[in-house]
Design a protein around this motif. Sequence first.
Motif, PDB file in Angstrom:
ATOM      1  N   VAL A 153      26.960 107.851 -18.654  1.00 19.35           N
ATOM      2  CA  VAL A 153      25.514 107.770 -18.820  1.00 19.35           C
ATOM      3  C   VAL A 153      24.842 108.144 -17.502  1.00 19.35           C
ATOM      4  N   LEU A 154      23.918 109.087 -17.558  1.00 14.82           N
ATOM      5  CA  LEU A 154      23.152 109.471 -16.374  1.00 14.82           C
ATOM      6  C   LEU A 154      21.810 108.749 -16.410  1.00 14.82           C
TER       7      LEU A 154
ATOM      8  N   ALA B  86      15.265 100.051  -7.725  1.00 12.48           N
ATOM      9  CA  ALA B  86      15.461  98.783  -8.439  1.00 12.48           C
ATOM     10  C   ALA B  86      15.696  99.030  -9.929  1.00 12.48           C
ATOM     11  N   ASN B  87      14.953  99.964 -10.509  1.00 10.75           N
ATOM     12  CA  ASN B  87      15.150 100.290 -11.926  1.00 10.75           C
ATOM     13  C   ASN B  87      16.542 100.872 -12.179  1.00 10.75           C
ATOM     14  N   VAL B  88      16.982 101.717 -11.264  1.00 13.60           N
ATOM     15  CA  VAL B  88      18.311 102.320 -11.396  1.00 13.60           C
ATOM     16  C   VAL B  88      19.390 101.243 -11.362  1.00 13.60           C
TER      17      VAL B  88
ATOM     18  N   LEU C  94      24.462  98.656 -18.157  1.00  9.99           N
ATOM     19  CA  LEU C  94      25.381  99.584 -18.817  1.00  9.99           C
ATOM     20  C   LEU C  94      26.824  99.380 -18.360  1.00  9.99           C
ATOM     21  N   SER C  95      27.008  99.087 -17.091  1.00  8.59           N
ATOM     22  CA  SER C  95      28.365  98.836 -16.585  1.00  8.59           C
ATOM     23  C   SER C  95      28.976  97.612 -17.256  1.00  8.59           C
TER      24      SER C  95
ATOM     25  N   LEU D 289      18.880  98.597 -25.976  1.00  7.75           N
ATOM     26  CA  LEU D 289      19.368  99.660 -25.107  1.00  7.75           C
ATOM     27  C   LEU D 289      20.820 100.002 -25.432  1.00  7.75           C
ATOM     28  N   THR D 290      21.657  98.973 -25.525  1.00 12.91           N
ATOM     29  CA  THR D 290      23.074  99.198 -25.786  1.00 12.91           C
ATOM     30  C   THR D 290      23.293  99.839 -27.153  1.00 12.91           C
TER      31      THR D 290
END
Length: 457
Positions: free
Chosen positions: A5-6, A13-15, A22-23, A112-113
């Motif tokens: 996922v990119l 902070a958002n990243v 996701l991890s 999201l997932t």
Amino acid sequence: MSARVLVVDDVPANVRLLEARLSAEYFDVLTASNGAQALETCARAECDIILLDVMMPDMDGFEVCRRLKANPATHFIPVVMITALDNPSDRVRGLEAGADDFLTKPVSDVVLTARVRSLTRLKMMTDELRLRAMTSLEIGMQAPEREAVCDSGKGGRILLVDDRPSSYERLASMLSAEHAVDVEADPSEALFRAAESNYDLLIVSLGLENFDGLRLCSQARSLERTRHVPILAVADADGSPRLLRGLEIGINDYLLRPIDRNELLARARTQIRRRRYTVHLRDNVASSIEMAVTDGLTGLHNRRYMESHLTTLAEQASLRGQSLALMMLDIDYFKAINDNYGHDAGDDVLREFALRIRKAIRGIDLACRYGGEEFVIVMPETDLHVAGMVAERLRRAIAGEPFSIHKGTKLIKVTISIGLSTLERKGEPISDVVKRADVALYRAKHDGRNRVVAEAA
């Protein structure tokens, strides 16, 4: 299911937040802080899905998405735009730029997932099709990416499943501006109707009165004829849990009521474009497989196909105690036809010869172009006597009617020589049967051509 996922966002902070989420779900996460980095990463084919922030300096998310979808090399990568903008017009703008979804912050972990998993499954399926279709490029067929980039997504055939007149009348009115829409108010009939017709999109209301809309979606995914048709679910504003379940069982996209007309049309176009792209990929795969085993000039199977199936046919005949005959045919003096009338005339003869072969044999028989002007016919459940009768009938059919060449302006006489053999004993190598037929063919040509010769073991 792991995927790369990119995450593209200019706010660290958002990243970090998205990367942690996701991890935890075992996705491999790549990051980019601006649009240029994102485009470079995608060009190297290093990601399976993109989570793209809208508000970025230099190049905003809309422009990044537009460039990705306009490039045939990156067109197929799913893009989810994530932003604090919550106006319907913003969602429509993102969808029209080519985004596969548009999520508004704050996005719950579950949503999201579910969305990432759903789009990743779709990407992996598309990747497999693209990999198989690579053969198509090697044999000169056109890749579908360029068509997909130019496809407007309009003019689709849509089946709308909804049992509330006030709802389906409004939805059908919105959709009919760009598509042909059929309405099915009886959910029990919807699946049969979807299977019988070639729809580009199913739109299913999850608020059906006496039927579970998710069950209908699940049934559509289980049927071969509707398995790959995209499904757009429509739910009430409080239907998020059911929508998440729907994403797990295979719906492609969803809308919450009240429905915005422009968003409905934008999501429908996205699904229809993707449907056409995957259909084109599947057609390319099917065509490349057919071309790999078919002789392009005559339409008969080629030698590769024959050799791969001959052993199986012989083993089946041996196990069942049945006979198997093999006929090897050669067009007499074919070189003279090419020399005297040209190679175009030779091609005309080969095509017509293949047509006459088809008319002379049964459906279970296997006819192949062995090479040049040589052909092989494999006849299951056929002894030498019957094979001889068929061979003689075919010889007469060839010799008895002249062949048309040069677009019908000239007729020439053509004859063939035929060698026959049969599987003589259980477990006999099929190569011995082919060799005996070849020897018989040689004798037929040596003895004057235009004849049938059988060779026994």
